[in-house]
Motif scaffolding. Sequence first.
Motif, PDB file in Angstrom:
ATOM      1  N   ASP A 179      26.221  47.085  40.148  1.00 46.41           N
ATOM      2  CA  ASP A 179      27.601  46.622  40.317  1.00 46.41           C
ATOM      3  C   ASP A 179      28.232  47.126  41.614  1.00 46.41           C
ATOM      4  O   ASP A 179      29.316  46.698  41.992  1.00 46.41           O
ATOM      5  CB  ASP A 179      28.462  47.015  39.124  1.00 46.41           C
ATOM      6  CG  ASP A 179      28.612  48.516  38.950  1.00 46.41           C
ATOM      7  OD1 ASP A 179      27.680  49.266  39.339  1.00 46.41           O
ATOM      8  OD2 ASP A 179      29.648  48.951  38.409  1.00 46.41           O
ATOM      9  N   VAL A 180      27.550  48.028  42.313  1.00 45.92           N
ATOM     10  CA  VAL A 180      28.060  48.543  43.588  1.00 45.92           C
ATOM     11  C   VAL A 180      27.617  47.600  44.706  1.00 45.92           C
ATOM     12  O   VAL A 180      26.437  47.317  44.870  1.00 45.92           O
ATOM     13  CB  VAL A 180      27.550  49.971  43.865  1.00 45.92           C
ATOM     14  CG1 VAL A 180      27.963  50.419  45.263  1.00 45.92           C
ATOM     15  CG2 VAL A 180      28.087  50.937  42.815  1.00 45.92           C
ATOM     16  N   GLU A 181      28.593  47.102  45.449  1.00 39.74           N
ATOM     17  CA  GLU A 181      28.311  46.208  46.579  1.00 39.74           C
ATOM     18  C   GLU A 181      28.396  47.005  47.880  1.00 39.74           C
ATOM     19  O   GLU A 181      29.375  47.709  48.121  1.00 39.74           O
ATOM     20  CB  GLU A 181      29.333  45.075  46.615  1.00 39.74           C
ATOM     21  CG  GLU A 181      29.128  44.121  47.751  1.00 39.74           C
ATOM     22  CD  GLU A 181      30.176  43.021  47.812  1.00 39.74           C
ATOM     23  OE1 GLU A 181      29.953  42.079  48.587  1.00 39.74           O
ATOM     24  OE2 GLU A 181      31.216  43.114  47.131  1.00 39.74           O
ATOM     25  N   PRO A 233      33.647  46.013  41.167  1.00 40.48           N
ATOM     26  CA  PRO A 233      34.750  45.524  40.335  1.00 40.48           C
ATOM     27  C   PRO A 233      35.501  46.722  39.742  1.00 40.48           C
ATOM     28  O   PRO A 233      34.896  47.678  39.279  1.00 40.48           O
ATOM     29  CB  PRO A 233      34.038  44.717  39.245  1.00 40.48           C
ATOM     30  CG  PRO A 233      32.730  44.310  39.863  1.00 40.48           C
ATOM     31  CD  PRO A 233      32.355  45.462  40.768  1.00 40.48           C
ATOM     32  N   GLY A 234      36.798  46.687  39.828  1.00 38.04           N
ATOM     33  CA  GLY A 234      37.596  47.799  39.331  1.00 38.04           C
ATOM     34  C   GLY A 234      37.910  48.835  40.389  1.00 38.04           C
ATOM     35  O   GLY A 234      38.676  49.761  40.159  1.00 38.04           O
ATOM     36  N   GLY A 235      37.277  48.710  41.562  1.00 33.80           N
ATOM     37  CA  GLY A 235      37.594  49.596  42.671  1.00 33.80           C
ATOM     38  C   GLY A 235      36.639  50.767  42.830  1.00 33.80           C
ATOM     39  O   GLY A 235      35.719  50.974  42.043  1.00 33.80           O
ATOM     40  N   VAL A 236      36.871  51.527  43.881  1.00 32.10           N
ATOM     41  CA  VAL A 236      36.026  52.652  44.249  1.00 32.10           C
ATOM     42  C   VAL A 236      36.797  53.940  43.999  1.00 32.10           C
ATOM     43  O   VAL A 236      37.942  54.075  44.420  1.00 32.10           O
ATOM     44  CB  VAL A 236      35.610  52.563  45.733  1.00 32.10           C
ATOM     45  CG1 VAL A 236      34.824  53.786  46.161  1.00 32.10           C
ATOM     46  CG2 VAL A 236      34.809  51.296  45.977  1.00 32.10           C
ATOM     47  N   THR A 237      36.153  54.871  43.308  1.00 33.29           N
ATOM     48  CA  THR A 237      36.751  56.181  43.043  1.00 33.29           C
ATOM     49  C   THR A 237      35.997  57.254  43.816  1.00 33.29           C
ATOM     50  O   THR A 237      34.891  57.018  44.311  1.00 33.29           O
ATOM     51  CB  THR A 237      36.674  56.521  41.540  1.00 33.29           C
ATOM     52  OG1 THR A 237      35.291  56.614  41.171  1.00 33.29           O
ATOM     53  CG2 THR A 237      37.383  55.465  40.690  1.00 33.29           C
ATOM     54  N   VAL A 257      30.492  58.108  52.735  1.00 35.55           N
ATOM     55  CA  VAL A 257      30.646  56.990  51.807  1.00 35.55           C
ATOM     56  C   VAL A 257      32.129  56.814  51.515  1.00 35.55           C
ATOM     57  O   VAL A 257      32.813  57.784  51.177  1.00 35.55           O
ATOM     58  CB  VAL A 257      29.883  57.243  50.483  1.00 35.55           C
ATOM     59  CG1 VAL A 257      30.067  56.074  49.529  1.00 35.55           C
ATOM     60  CG2 VAL A 257      28.407  57.487  50.754  1.00 35.55           C
ATOM     61  N   SER A 258      32.632  55.572  51.628  1.00 32.70           N
ATOM     62  CA  SER A 258      34.048  55.359  51.366  1.00 32.70           C
ATOM     63  C   SER A 258      34.321  53.948  50.855  1.00 32.70           C
ATOM     64  O   SER A 258      33.463  53.072  50.898  1.00 32.70           O
ATOM     65  CB  SER A 258      34.878  55.629  52.625  1.00 32.70           C
ATOM     66  OG  SER A 258      34.575  54.696  53.626  1.00 32.70           O
ATOM     67  N   SER A 259      35.537  53.761  50.393  1.00 36.63           N
ATOM     68  CA  SER A 259      35.998  52.446  49.938  1.00 36.63           C
ATOM     69  C   SER A 259      36.349  51.603  51.159  1.00 36.63           C
ATOM     70  O   SER A 259      36.530  52.128  52.253  1.00 36.63           O
ATOM     71  CB  SER A 259      37.218  52.604  49.033  1.00 36.63           C
ATOM     72  OG  SER A 259      38.301  53.139  49.762  1.00 36.63           O
TER      73      SER A 259
END
Length: 139
Positions: free
Chosen positions: A18-20, A39-43, A65-67
Amino acid sequence: MSAIQDDIEARLAQTDPDVEVLLAEVVGGGLVRLFIDRPGGVTLDLCEHVTNHLGSVREHYALEVSSPGAERPLSKPEHFRRFVGRRARVRTRDHLPDGRRTVTGELLEATDDAVTVGADTGVVSIAYADIHRSNLLGD
Protein backbone atom coordinates in the motif's frame (compact mmCIF):
# COMPACT_ATOMS: atom_id res chain seq x y z
CA MET A 1 12.54 6.59 -13.24
CA SER A 2 15.87 5.70 -11.69
CA ALA A 3 17.36 2.30 -10.91
CA ILE A 4 17.34 3.13 -7.19
CA GLN A 5 13.61 3.92 -7.40
CA ASP A 6 12.94 0.63 -9.22
CA ASP A 7 14.86 -1.27 -6.52
CA ILE A 8 13.07 0.45 -3.63
CA GLU A 9 9.66 -0.05 -5.24
CA ALA A 10 10.34 -3.78 -5.72
CA ARG A 11 11.42 -4.16 -2.08
CA LEU A 12 8.42 -2.28 -0.68
CA ALA A 13 5.94 -4.06 -2.98
CA GLN A 14 6.79 -7.32 -1.23
CA THR A 15 6.23 -6.10 2.33
CA ASP A 16 4.21 -2.87 2.10
CA PRO A 17 2.14 -2.96 -1.10
CA ASP A 18 0.00 0.00 0.00
CA VAL A 19 3.06 2.29 0.15
CA GLU A 20 3.55 4.21 -3.09
CA VAL A 21 7.03 5.43 -3.98
CA LEU A 22 6.57 8.87 -5.50
CA LEU A 23 10.23 9.65 -6.02
CA ALA A 24 13.58 8.21 -5.01
CA GLU A 25 16.61 10.23 -6.00
CA VAL A 26 20.29 10.16 -5.21
CA VAL A 27 21.39 13.59 -3.99
CA GLY A 28 25.06 14.54 -3.87
CA GLY A 29 26.15 10.95 -4.38
CA GLY A 30 25.65 9.88 -0.76
CA LEU A 31 21.98 10.51 0.09
CA VAL A 32 18.80 8.87 -1.18
CA ARG A 33 15.79 11.15 -0.77
CA LEU A 34 12.60 9.08 -0.80
CA PHE A 35 9.07 10.48 -0.99
CA ILE A 36 6.29 8.03 -0.15
CA ASP A 37 2.52 8.08 0.14
CA ARG A 38 -0.26 5.69 1.08
CA PRO A 39 -4.03 5.83 1.47
CA GLY A 40 -4.72 7.58 4.75
CA GLY A 41 -1.47 9.53 4.61
CA VAL A 42 2.10 9.19 5.82
CA THR A 43 3.01 9.12 9.51
CA LEU A 44 6.33 9.31 11.27
CA ASP A 45 5.90 5.64 12.20
CA LEU A 46 5.52 4.72 8.53
CA CYS A 47 8.66 6.68 7.58
CA GLU A 48 10.55 4.87 10.34
CA HIS A 49 9.17 1.49 9.22
CA VAL A 50 10.22 2.11 5.60
CA THR A 51 13.66 3.32 6.71
CA ASN A 52 14.19 0.16 8.77
CA HIS A 53 12.98 -2.07 5.93
CA LEU A 54 15.50 -0.58 3.48
CA GLY A 55 18.64 -1.66 5.33
CA SER A 56 20.35 -2.69 2.10
CA VAL A 57 19.93 0.84 0.73
CA ARG A 58 21.27 2.27 4.00
CA GLU A 59 24.43 0.17 3.58
CA HIS A 60 25.38 2.38 0.62
CA TYR A 61 23.57 5.68 1.22
CA ALA A 62 22.15 7.88 3.93
CA LEU A 63 18.37 7.60 3.60
CA GLU A 64 15.82 10.37 4.03
CA VAL A 65 12.17 9.23 3.95
CA SER A 66 9.31 11.73 3.96
CA SER A 67 5.75 12.47 2.92
CA PRO A 68 5.10 14.29 -0.35
CA GLY A 69 3.88 17.55 1.18
CA ALA A 70 2.03 20.26 -0.74
CA GLU A 71 4.58 20.29 -3.56
CA ARG A 72 4.24 16.57 -4.23
CA PRO A 73 6.77 15.14 -6.72
CA LEU A 74 5.41 13.73 -9.98
CA SER A 75 7.53 11.01 -11.56
CA LYS A 76 5.18 8.60 -13.37
CA PRO A 77 2.43 8.98 -15.97
CA GLU A 78 -0.19 7.94 -13.40
CA HIS A 79 0.97 10.74 -11.06
CA PHE A 80 0.47 13.32 -13.81
CA ARG A 81 -2.93 11.82 -14.78
CA ARG A 82 -4.12 11.93 -11.17
CA PHE A 83 -3.42 15.66 -10.97
CA VAL A 84 -4.64 16.92 -14.37
CA GLY A 85 -6.15 20.34 -13.73
CA ARG A 86 -3.62 21.26 -11.03
CA ARG A 87 -0.62 23.59 -11.38
CA ALA A 88 2.82 22.05 -11.62
CA ARG A 89 6.44 22.87 -12.39
CA VAL A 90 8.20 20.64 -14.91
CA ARG A 91 11.99 20.85 -15.30
CA THR A 92 13.50 19.25 -18.38
CA ARG A 93 16.88 17.57 -18.86
CA ASP A 94 17.70 19.75 -21.87
CA HIS A 95 16.49 23.09 -23.14
CA LEU A 96 13.11 23.22 -24.85
CA PRO A 97 12.91 24.74 -28.37
CA ASP A 98 12.24 28.19 -26.82
CA GLY A 99 15.38 27.91 -24.65
CA ARG A 100 13.64 27.27 -21.33
CA ARG A 101 14.24 24.27 -19.10
CA THR A 102 11.33 24.93 -16.71
CA VAL A 103 7.64 25.08 -17.57
CA THR A 104 5.08 26.15 -14.98
CA GLY A 105 1.36 25.89 -15.57
CA GLU A 106 -1.76 23.75 -15.47
CA LEU A 107 -1.49 20.05 -16.26
CA LEU A 108 -3.83 19.71 -19.22
CA GLU A 109 -3.27 16.11 -20.31
CA ALA A 110 -1.12 13.12 -19.42
CA THR A 111 -0.76 10.27 -21.90
CA ASP A 112 1.47 7.23 -21.56
CA ASP A 113 4.29 9.11 -23.32
CA ALA A 114 4.02 12.81 -22.46
CA VAL A 115 2.45 15.48 -20.29
CA THR A 116 0.86 18.64 -21.71
CA VAL A 117 1.18 21.83 -19.68
CA GLY A 118 -0.74 25.06 -20.23
CA ALA A 119 1.86 27.70 -19.42
CA ASP A 120 1.60 31.49 -19.65
CA THR A 121 3.63 31.34 -22.87
CA GLY A 122 1.46 28.65 -24.46
CA VAL A 123 0.75 24.93 -24.41
CA VAL A 124 3.81 22.67 -24.18
CA SER A 125 3.96 18.89 -24.54
CA ILE A 126 6.93 17.23 -22.82
CA ALA A 127 7.91 13.58 -23.15
CA TYR A 128 8.42 11.87 -19.79
CA ALA A 129 11.90 10.80 -20.92
CA ASP A 130 12.82 14.51 -21.19
CA ILE A 131 11.67 15.40 -17.66
CA HIS A 132 14.37 15.88 -15.06
CA ARG A 133 12.05 16.65 -12.15
CA SER A 134 8.45 17.73 -11.67
CA ASN A 135 6.21 18.66 -8.79
CA LEU A 136 2.83 20.10 -7.95
CA LEU A 137 2.71 23.70 -6.81
CA GLY A 138 1.16 24.43 -3.43
CA ASP A 139 -2.12 26.29 -3.48
